[in-house]
Design a protein around this motif. Sequence first.
Motif, PDB file in Angstrom:
ATOM      1  N   ALA A  22     -10.012  -0.906   5.471  1.00 35.44           N
ATOM      2  CA  ALA A  22     -11.088  -0.929   6.454  1.00 35.44           C
ATOM      3  C   ALA A  22     -11.629   0.485   6.662  1.00 35.44           C
ATOM      4  CB  ALA A  22     -10.574  -1.490   7.775  1.00 35.44           C
ATOM      5  N   LEU A  23     -12.933   0.599   6.771  1.00 37.07           N
ATOM      6  CA  LEU A  23     -13.527   1.900   7.081  1.00 37.07           C
ATOM      7  C   LEU A  23     -13.167   2.335   8.493  1.00 37.07           C
ATOM      8  CD1 LEU A  23     -17.123   1.772   5.537  1.00 37.07           C
ATOM      9  CD2 LEU A  23     -15.086   2.910   4.661  1.00 37.07           C
ATOM     10  N   LEU A  24     -13.091   1.363   9.407  1.00 40.77           N
ATOM     11  CA  LEU A  24     -12.785   1.673  10.803  1.00 40.77           C
ATOM     12  C   LEU A  24     -12.038   0.497  11.407  1.00 40.77           C
ATOM     13  CD1 LEU A  24     -13.140   3.581  13.254  1.00 40.77           C
ATOM     14  CD2 LEU A  24     -15.326   2.460  13.694  1.00 40.77           C
ATOM     15  N   SER A  25     -10.929   0.779  12.072  1.00 36.70           N
ATOM     16  CA  SER A  25     -10.138  -0.273  12.716  1.00 36.70           C
ATOM     17  C   SER A  25      -9.749   0.169  14.114  1.00 36.70           C
ATOM     18  CB  SER A  25      -8.851  -0.564  11.927  1.00 36.70           C
ATOM     19  OG  SER A  25      -9.137  -1.125  10.674  1.00 36.70           O
ATOM     20  N   GLU A  98     -17.973  13.791  12.333  1.00 30.48           N
ATOM     21  CA  GLU A  98     -17.300  14.458  11.223  1.00 30.48           C
ATOM     22  C   GLU A  98     -16.548  13.462  10.343  1.00 30.48           C
ATOM     23  OE1 GLU A  98     -14.889  17.236  13.292  1.00 30.48           O
ATOM     24  OE2 GLU A  98     -16.520  18.676  13.644  1.00 30.48           O
ATOM     25  N   LEU A  99     -16.126  12.343  10.956  1.00 32.22           N
ATOM     26  CA  LEU A  99     -15.429  11.288  10.209  1.00 32.22           C
ATOM     27  C   LEU A  99     -16.390  10.239   9.655  1.00 32.22           C
ATOM     28  CD1 LEU A  99     -12.380  10.803  12.621  1.00 32.22           C
ATOM     29  CD2 LEU A  99     -12.374  11.951  10.393  1.00 32.22           C
ATOM     30  N   GLY A 100     -17.706  10.462   9.847  1.00 37.04           N
ATOM     31  CA  GLY A 100     -18.702   9.558   9.275  1.00 37.04           C
ATOM     32  C   GLY A 100     -19.093   8.401  10.156  1.00 37.04           C
ATOM     33  N   ILE A 101     -18.887   8.519  11.481  1.00 34.68           N
ATOM     34  CA  ILE A 101     -19.217   7.444  12.426  1.00 34.68           C
ATOM     35  C   ILE A 101     -20.361   7.914  13.316  1.00 34.68           C
ATOM     36  CG2 ILE A 101     -18.356   5.946  14.266  1.00 34.68           C
ATOM     37  CD1 ILE A 101     -15.489   6.640  13.183  1.00 34.68           C
ATOM     38  N   ALA A 102     -21.485   7.220  13.267  1.00 32.71           N
ATOM     39  CA  ALA A 102     -22.649   7.569  14.087  1.00 32.71           C
ATOM     40  C   ALA A 102     -23.035   6.362  14.928  1.00 32.71           C
ATOM     41  CB  ALA A 102     -23.823   7.998  13.216  1.00 32.71           C
ATOM     42  N   ALA A 103     -23.442   6.609  16.185  1.00 37.45           N
ATOM     43  CA  ALA A 103     -23.753   5.515  17.114  1.00 37.45           C
ATOM     44  C   ALA A 103     -25.142   5.672  17.697  1.00 37.45           C
ATOM     45  CB  ALA A 103     -22.721   5.467  18.242  1.00 37.45           C
ATOM     46  N   VAL A 104     -25.794   4.524  17.913  1.00 36.99           N
ATOM     47  CA  VAL A 104     -27.082   4.449  18.615  1.00 36.99           C
ATOM     48  C   VAL A 104     -26.907   3.454  19.751  1.00 36.99           C
ATOM     49  CG1 VAL A 104     -29.559   4.030  18.432  1.00 36.99           C
ATOM     50  CG2 VAL A 104     -28.294   4.852  16.432  1.00 36.99           C
ATOM     51  N   PRO A 180     -24.184   8.058   7.620  1.00 35.39           N
ATOM     52  CA  PRO A 180     -22.863   7.662   8.118  1.00 35.39           C
ATOM     53  C   PRO A 180     -22.210   6.609   7.233  1.00 35.39           C
ATOM     54  CG  PRO A 180     -24.563   6.565   9.383  1.00 35.39           C
ATOM     55  CD  PRO A 180     -25.272   7.536   8.467  1.00 35.39           C
ATOM     56  N   ARG A 181     -20.863   6.646   7.198  1.00 30.12           N
ATOM     57  CA  ARG A 181     -20.136   5.559   6.544  1.00 30.12           C
ATOM     58  C   ARG A 181     -20.075   4.349   7.466  1.00 30.12           C
ATOM     59  NH1 ARG A 181     -16.831   5.985   2.530  1.00 30.12           N
ATOM     60  NH2 ARG A 181     -17.504   3.816   2.293  1.00 30.12           N
ATOM     61  N   VAL A 182     -20.064   4.585   8.786  1.00 31.49           N
ATOM     62  CA  VAL A 182     -20.082   3.505   9.771  1.00 31.49           C
ATOM     63  C   VAL A 182     -21.198   3.795  10.764  1.00 31.49           C
ATOM     64  CG1 VAL A 182     -18.824   2.243  11.550  1.00 31.49           C
ATOM     65  CG2 VAL A 182     -17.588   3.147   9.565  1.00 31.49           C
ATOM     66  N   LEU A 183     -22.160   2.907  10.843  1.00 32.24           N
ATOM     67  CA  LEU A 183     -23.265   3.028  11.797  1.00 32.24           C
ATOM     68  C   LEU A 183     -23.049   2.006  12.910  1.00 32.24           C
ATOM     69  CD1 LEU A 183     -26.095   4.054  12.660  1.00 32.24           C
ATOM     70  CD2 LEU A 183     -27.074   2.252  11.205  1.00 32.24           C
TER      71      LEU A 183
END
Length: 524
Positions: A22-25, A98-104, A180-183
Amino acid sequence: MSPEASTANEPVAGPSAGFRVALLSGVGLVKSFGATRALRGCSVDVMPGEVHAIMGENGSGKSTLIKLLAGVQRPDAGMLKVGGTDHRGLSSPRHALELGIAAVFQETLVADPRSVLENVWLGVDGIFRAGAGRVEKSERAQALLTELRGEAPSLQRPIEELSISERQACCIARALVRDPRVLILDEATSALDVATRDRLFAILTRIVGEGSSVIFISHRMDEVEEIGDQITVLRSGESVATLSRSAASVDQLVRLMTGSDHLSGKAQREILATPAREATILRTEGLRLSPGSATVEFELRSGEIVGVAGLEGHGQDTFLHALRGAGQFEGEVRCGLDGDLSPIRSPRDAARHGIGYVPRERRAEALFEALSVRDNFAARTIRTDARAGIVSGRRAERRLHHYVDLLNVRLGRARDPITTLSGGNQQKIVIARWLAAKPGILLLNDPTRGIDIAAKRDVYDSLARLAREGVGIVMVSTELDELVELMDRVVVFREHELFAELSREAATRDSLVARFFGHEGEDG
C-alpha cells in the motif's frame, strides 16, 4: 472491521495481496479531543493505482482521519505506513509532502494578496534550478490550470478576483505541481463547477493510471460511483466496511454510514413535492445581471421551491444577491408577503421584508468562529431574547434546542465554540439561525455543500416543511440530484442570462447538464 463488512462485501486486497505494498495505510488509528473520541480504531489501505473513496456522515471521523494522513495532526494510538514504512505519525504537512502526500481541502486555502502563479507555487521551494525557475513554474502552472479549467486565468491576476471554482482549481494545481504519489481530495470538488470537476476526474484517471493513488472524500454519491475504485465507510470514528465500487449500492452505503435505510430518490421526491401557491411574493422588473445582457424575468410564489443552476460564474450568485438588493445589477426587485410588492434596494430592505439569506462560504460569510454555538444561532434574533435591553442567554438556548431537535444537530453543549462542530452541523446552525427569524422568503446559496446524506435529508425535510407553511424558497445548488429531486422548478443561467426554465417533470440530470452547456432540448 465490523462483521457487516466481512459478510456483505467481497474482501479487499491488502498490502500483501499480489505482493503489492500500500502507498499509504492507517492501522488502528485513535484520536481524541478532550472527552470526544473522533477516531476509535480506524484502518484503511490505499493501494497504488486506485481512487479510494472515504465516506461517512458528518462527525464520523473523516476530517480527523484525513488530517492524520496529511500530517496536520498526529494519532494518539495506531500506526501510519507510507510505502510499507512504519510511522507513529507524520510531524507536519511538510513531512507528508516530503513523503509524497499532498492534500486539498473543502475550504479554498489561498493567499488573497498574491497572484495566481504565487498561489499555485505557495510553499514550494527549490523545485527548479535558479535562473530558470519562474519560466518553468509559469509553464507548469499554465498547463495544469488549462487542463483543469479549459482556459487558464492570467497567472498575474490577484487570486481574490477569481470565482470560488477558479480558486479551488488553483488549490488543486498547487497539489498537482508536486507530483504526489498520494493525492488527498477532502470535499475539494464541492467548490468546483461541473466542467472543472469533469476535467479533474480525467486528470485523476491519468495519474492513477501512472501508479499514483487518490484518496477521495465526497458526499455526492454520483461522484463516488463515477471515480471511486474502493470505498471505505466510517461510522462513529470506526472503519466499518471497505468494499469495491462494483459491490457497493447506494442503499448499502447509506445503511453502512447511518445504520439505517433512507428514502430513494423517487420516494423522497414524492414526499417533498409541495404544490406551489398562487400568491406572487417576489418579482423582478427589468433585471440585468451584467451590462448588455438580456433581462431576467422571474417570479416567486408562496410555498414554492425554485432551484437555480448553471456552470460556475454564469450569474447564479449575482442573481441570488440581486434578490436581496446586494451587488451590482440593473433593474428592480420587488417583494411583499401581503400582495403589496415593495422595492428591495439593500440587504437591510430585504431583512425588513422577511427575506433570509444563507451564504455559500460558511466560514467566511456566516460563522462567528470566536463565538459559541448558541451565540452564532442567536445572531439574527438577538432582540427576541432581550427584555428591557438585557439579552437572556437562557431564552436563546431554549430556542436553539428546538432547532437542534428539528434539524438533528449533533453538538455537546450550546456554549461550546461553534468550531467544535463538524462542517455539516455548523451549516445546520446557520440555517437554524434564519429559520428562527421566521422568513417569508428564504434565499439559499448551495446550503448542502459538503454535508452528508443524513444531514441533507434533515435540511430537505425542513425546506419542505417551510414550503408547506407558505415560505418561498430560492436555492442555488451545484448538486444535480438535489435539483432533480427537491425543486418545483429549476431556472438555468448561462452568460448572466436566464437560459432555460424546467418544470419538475422536465428536470433530469441529462436535461440540466445539456442546458448548462447551452443546448436546448425537446422537453424545454
